[in-house]
Design a protein around this motif. Sequence first.
Motif, mmCIF file in Angstrom:
data_model
loop_
_atom_site.group_PDB
_atom_site.id
_atom_site.type_symbol
_atom_site.label_atom_id
_atom_site.label_comp_id
_atom_site.label_asym_id
_atom_site.label_seq_id
_atom_site.Cartn_x
_atom_site.Cartn_y
_atom_site.Cartn_z
ATOM 1 N N GLY A 64 0.836 -1.189 0.000
ATOM 2 C CA GLY A 64 0.000 0.000 0.000
ATOM 3 C C GLY A 64 0.873 1.242 0.000
ATOM 4 N N LYS A 65 0.280 2.354 -0.202
ATOM 5 C CA LYS A 65 1.018 3.617 -0.246
ATOM 6 C C LYS A 65 0.518 4.547 0.853
ATOM 7 C CE LYS A 65 2.068 3.611 -5.197
ATOM 8 N NZ LYS A 65 1.945 4.378 -6.483
ATOM 9 N N ILE A 66 1.450 5.288 1.414
ATOM 10 C CA ILE A 66 1.124 6.312 2.406
ATOM 11 C C ILE A 66 1.453 7.663 1.796
ATOM 12 C CG2 ILE A 66 1.627 7.234 4.693
ATOM 13 C CD1 ILE A 66 2.409 4.434 5.547
ATOM 14 N N GLU A 67 0.442 8.478 1.606
ATOM 15 C CA GLU A 67 0.656 9.811 1.043
ATOM 16 C C GLU A 67 0.795 10.803 2.195
ATOM 17 O OE1 GLU A 67 -2.501 10.742 -1.593
ATOM 18 O OE2 GLU A 67 -2.051 9.104 -2.996
ATOM 19 N N VAL A 68 1.870 11.556 2.178
ATOM 20 C CA VAL A 68 2.170 12.511 3.230
ATOM 21 C C VAL A 68 2.027 13.929 2.680
ATOM 22 C CG1 VAL A 68 3.906 13.338 4.869
ATOM 23 C CG2 VAL A 68 3.756 10.887 4.332
ATOM 24 N N SER A 116 8.270 12.776 11.998
ATOM 25 C CA SER A 116 8.141 11.329 12.099
ATOM 26 C C SER A 116 6.672 10.934 12.057
ATOM 27 C CB SER A 116 8.793 10.800 13.380
ATOM 28 O OG SER A 116 8.175 11.349 14.521
ATOM 29 N N ILE A 117 6.395 9.789 11.455
ATOM 30 C CA ILE A 117 5.041 9.257 11.326
ATOM 31 C C ILE A 117 5.032 7.848 11.892
ATOM 32 C CG2 ILE A 117 3.208 8.595 9.722
ATOM 33 C CD1 ILE A 117 4.308 10.697 7.793
ATOM 34 N N THR A 118 4.080 7.568 12.759
ATOM 35 C CA THR A 118 3.933 6.233 13.338
ATOM 36 C C THR A 118 2.823 5.500 12.613
ATOM 37 O OG1 THR A 118 4.674 7.011 15.510
ATOM 38 C CG2 THR A 118 3.508 4.916 15.436
ATOM 39 N N VAL A 119 3.151 4.323 12.083
ATOM 40 C CA VAL A 119 2.187 3.482 11.369
ATOM 41 C C VAL A 119 1.904 2.254 12.220
ATOM 42 C CG1 VAL A 119 1.683 2.214 9.256
ATOM 43 C CG2 VAL A 119 3.094 4.286 9.158
ATOM 44 N N GLU A 120 0.649 2.064 12.579
ATOM 45 C CA GLU A 120 0.255 0.917 13.388
ATOM 46 C C GLU A 120 -0.561 -0.059 12.547
ATOM 47 O OE1 GLU A 120 -1.804 2.426 16.758
ATOM 48 O OE2 GLU A 120 0.012 3.195 17.735
ATOM 49 N N SER A 121 -0.333 -1.347 12.767
ATOM 50 C CA SER A 121 -1.035 -2.393 12.020
ATOM 51 C C SER A 121 -1.268 -3.599 12.919
ATOM 52 C CB SER A 121 -0.223 -2.797 10.785
ATOM 53 O OG SER A 121 0.950 -3.500 11.186
ATOM 54 N N ASN A 122 -1.878 -4.637 12.360
ATOM 55 C CA ASN A 122 -2.102 -5.873 13.115
ATOM 56 C C ASN A 122 -0.997 -6.896 12.888
ATOM 57 O OD1 ASN A 122 -2.704 -6.497 10.486
ATOM 58 N ND2 ASN A 122 -4.630 -7.571 10.930
ATOM 59 N N ASP A 123 0.140 -6.443 12.353
ATOM 60 C CA ASP A 123 1.285 -7.338 12.172
ATOM 61 C C ASP A 123 1.821 -7.729 13.552
ATOM 62 O OD1 ASP A 123 3.608 -8.650 11.564
ATOM 63 O OD2 ASP A 123 4.388 -7.119 10.202
ATOM 64 N N ARG A 171 4.123 -1.798 14.999
ATOM 65 C CA ARG A 171 4.309 -0.346 14.923
ATOM 66 C C ARG A 171 5.600 -0.029 14.177
ATOM 67 N NH1 ARG A 171 3.721 2.936 20.362
ATOM 68 N NH2 ARG A 171 1.585 2.226 19.998
ATOM 69 N N ALA A 172 5.505 0.813 13.170
ATOM 70 C CA ALA A 172 6.675 1.212 12.388
ATOM 71 C C ALA A 172 6.783 2.735 12.392
ATOM 72 C CB ALA A 172 6.567 0.699 10.953
ATOM 73 N N LEU A 173 8.001 3.222 12.429
ATOM 74 C CA LEU A 173 8.252 4.660 12.468
ATOM 75 C C LEU A 173 8.854 5.111 11.148
ATOM 76 C CD1 LEU A 173 8.179 7.156 14.359
ATOM 77 C CD2 LEU A 173 10.570 6.658 14.913
ATOM 78 N N LEU A 174 8.207 6.053 10.507
ATOM 79 C CA LEU A 174 8.695 6.618 9.249
ATOM 80 C C LEU A 174 9.232 8.018 9.500
ATOM 81 C CD1 LEU A 174 5.759 5.644 6.830
ATOM 82 C CD2 LEU A 174 7.838 4.341 7.346
ATOM 83 N N ASN A 175 10.437 8.259 9.035
ATOM 84 C CA ASN A 175 11.043 9.581 9.165
ATOM 85 C C ASN A 175 10.906 10.327 7.845
ATOM 86 O OD1 ASN A 175 11.986 9.230 11.862
ATOM 87 N ND2 ASN A 175 13.631 7.939 11.093
#
Length: 265
Positions: free
Chosen positions: A13-17, A31-38, A43-47
């Motif tokens: 998938g794509k994350i548009e910022v 920074s952006i925190t992405v949370e999922s059911n993985d 939880r993943a941190l995008l800079n």
Amino acid sequence: MLTNTDIPPGGEGKIEVTFDTSHKRGRQNKSITVESNDSRNPRALLNVSALVEIVFGFEQYNLDMGKIRKGQSVSKTATLLVKDPSIIKTIRFTSSSSYITANLAKSPAEPGAEKGRLNVEVSGTSAMPVGRISATITARAGDRSVLEATLQIIGAVTGDVDISPETVRFFMDTLKNDSKFAKQTIRVTSNVDEARLHLLDIKDADQRLTFHIDTLRAEKQYEISMTPKSTALGARQNVTGSVTITTDDKDRPVTSVPYSIIFGP
């Protein structure tokens, strides 16, 4: 913004910022925190980083002229950033105050100074009235004034009486129920040796504060202690108000000092 909230195994998938560059300059890091059911990596941190380039604008948003004695003139220097040097001759300045002017400094740039940085001399005349300084300098460039930048001018002109600070903030720690930390003070001082100064009245229109006056120097300097009332503390709501101080000063007999009561841990 997520293009797809449900991603199949092996899919993507794509994350548009979207980044708002208003009121920002230079290198910006977020920074952006992405949370999922993985289960392995919920939880993943995008800079995210970006360089906000200034084509035409003041380096700072405001310029503090400081405290100025009435009858005195003042001059301060601001920095205007200009990417295209060919428009320098077309730059014009306007002011919202008839007492404040701005012009490109005539002195040459300091050796080694970065190109595209212009010194702007901001001046206040000796006729500035007693009270707070609040003005806006607008710089425009180009034949059609396509480029525009603004600079807020702040400060204060003091007369025979100096009242400080100009604003008061009560910060209440909700974890500590101790009202002694809420005390704030304002000093009222005569700037003229031969003049006599008297406090005539102190009011809080919202009746949130109690006052106590100490005479530090008879007919010369007073200290006003302020404490929020129990009703204001019990409400635990962030509020703003104003303390009105009346003296027998001829130039500025009434002065308003804004205050705020802020609650937080």
